[in-house]
Scaffold this active site. Structure first.
Site, mmCIF file in Angstrom:
data_model
loop_
_atom_site.group_PDB
_atom_site.id
_atom_site.type_symbol
_atom_site.label_atom_id
_atom_site.label_comp_id
_atom_site.label_asym_id
_atom_site.label_seq_id
_atom_site.Cartn_x
_atom_site.Cartn_y
_atom_site.Cartn_z
ATOM 1 N N GLU A 40 7.636 74.157 14.220
ATOM 2 C CA GLU A 40 8.648 73.110 14.141
ATOM 3 C C GLU A 40 8.615 72.440 12.762
ATOM 4 O OE1 GLU A 40 8.354 70.314 17.326
ATOM 5 O OE2 GLU A 40 8.953 71.788 18.853
ATOM 6 N N HIS A 130 32.694 84.222 3.357
ATOM 7 C CA HIS A 130 33.190 85.575 3.631
ATOM 8 C C HIS A 130 34.668 85.589 4.009
ATOM 9 C CE1 HIS A 130 32.972 89.768 4.745
ATOM 10 N NE2 HIS A 130 33.429 89.507 5.955
ATOM 11 N N LYS A 194 38.916 99.641 1.370
ATOM 12 C CA LYS A 194 37.719 99.879 2.179
ATOM 13 C C LYS A 194 38.079 99.924 3.654
ATOM 14 C CE LYS A 194 34.578 96.602 3.031
ATOM 15 N NZ LYS A 194 33.433 95.675 2.831
ATOM 16 N N THR A 226 23.201 95.351 2.466
ATOM 17 C CA THR A 226 22.677 96.723 2.372
ATOM 18 C C THR A 226 23.059 97.368 1.041
ATOM 19 O OG1 THR A 226 24.659 97.703 3.371
ATOM 20 C CG2 THR A 226 22.900 96.975 4.861
#
Length: 292
Positions: A40, A130, A194, A226
């Site tokens: 915690e 995003h 894409k 990635t």
């Protein structure tokens, strides 16, 4: 520049907060943070809290821990007397979980935004989220910054000939970033196409309607995780005759693909200081100050 605001930083925002405080010539408060043996977190705020504060904390890995520290900090700062709370979250966790891909998928960004509303945030500022549309559903003021000025200033240090460079987005989602940077450095821009498989996440990159007209390009993207998207895009650009690729990535979430990109692109590679990365960094502080 002087703006009358007190900056209070979480543990992942200290370096950025120091830059903001120096730029604004204002007070910086660093609470005492502790993690107990059971995991915690706890903090103690020794300074008096002003009426108007800017809280800074980035929510990269471990996301849940850093998010809770931020929420706890906001809640307690409000309890201690802050009336106007602005929050700068350079990396906003769960922003990619912004829609149902399959029935029953969690839309985690909605949960995060509701938590900010619940603890009393008046203005949430984040960096190159995003999907900006996901933020517009929240019933609080949200500002998303794309640091094109900061990236341009970083690139200018290397005396690149921008007339011979094309800015490329690896997909349609990054096209606005490419446009903003290209306008800033006065050159051309375009986007690749894409397609990501909903089943296994495999990425396929194609030229779409793009025609590469320069031998040197700058690839821009919000996140490297990635590295699959940027690697596939780079391989395609090399096949099409591009000789040098620079990478300007806002958030570096993994260092594993960095060496591969350096080898393919043989150019500059940098990220913002939103995460703890091994890459050279550019800071979005000047872009931030415009919206405080």
């Amino acid at each position: 520049m002087n703006i009358d605001v007190q900056i209070i930083t979480g543990p992942t925002g200290i370096k950025i907060s120091e830059k903001i405080a120096a730029e604004l010539n204002c007070e910086l408060v660093v609470p005492e943070f502790t993690t107990f043996p059971d995991g915690e977190s706890f903090f103690s705020l020794k300074s008096k809290v002003d009426k108007e504060v800017l809280i800074v904390q980035s929510c990269y890995y471990p996301q849940d821990t850093n998010l809770f520290i931020l929420l706890n900090l906001i809640s307690n700062v409000k309890r201690l007397g802050a009336e106007k709370i602005q929050v700068f979250v350079p990396y906003l966790c769960y922003a990619r979980a912004d829609r149902e891909t399959k029935d029953g998928d969690s839309i985690s960004i909605e949960t995060v935004l509701n938590l900010f509303i619940g603890v009393g945030v008046e203005h949430l500022i984040t960096l190159d989220v995003h999907n900006e549309k996901a933020l517009k559903k929240a019933s609080l003021k949200v500002t998303n910054i794309y640091p094109s000025n900061s990236i341009a200033n970083y690139l200018k240090k290397y005396n690149l000939n921008f007339k011979d460079i094309q800015v490329i987005a690896p997909d349609e989602g990054a096209l606005e970033k490419a446009k903003n940077l290209a306008e800033n450095i006065e050159t051309s821009y375009s986007t690749l196409k894409k397609v990501r498989s909903p089943d296994d996440g495999t990425v396929t990159i194609s030229m779409g309607n793009t025609k590469i007209i320069k031998k040197e390009v700058i690839l821009v993207d919000d996140i490297i995780s990635t590295g699959q998207t940027l690697i596939e895009a780079s391989n395609l650009l090399k096949i099409k005759g591009v000789q040098k690729i620079h990478y300007m990535i806002t958030h570096s979430l993994s260092d594993e693909a960095i060496d591969h990109l350096r080898e393919i692109g043989n150019g500059l590679i940098a990220t913002s200081d939103s995460t703890n990365s091994i890459l050279p960094t550019f800071s979005a502080v000047k872009d931030l100050i415009k919206v405080i």
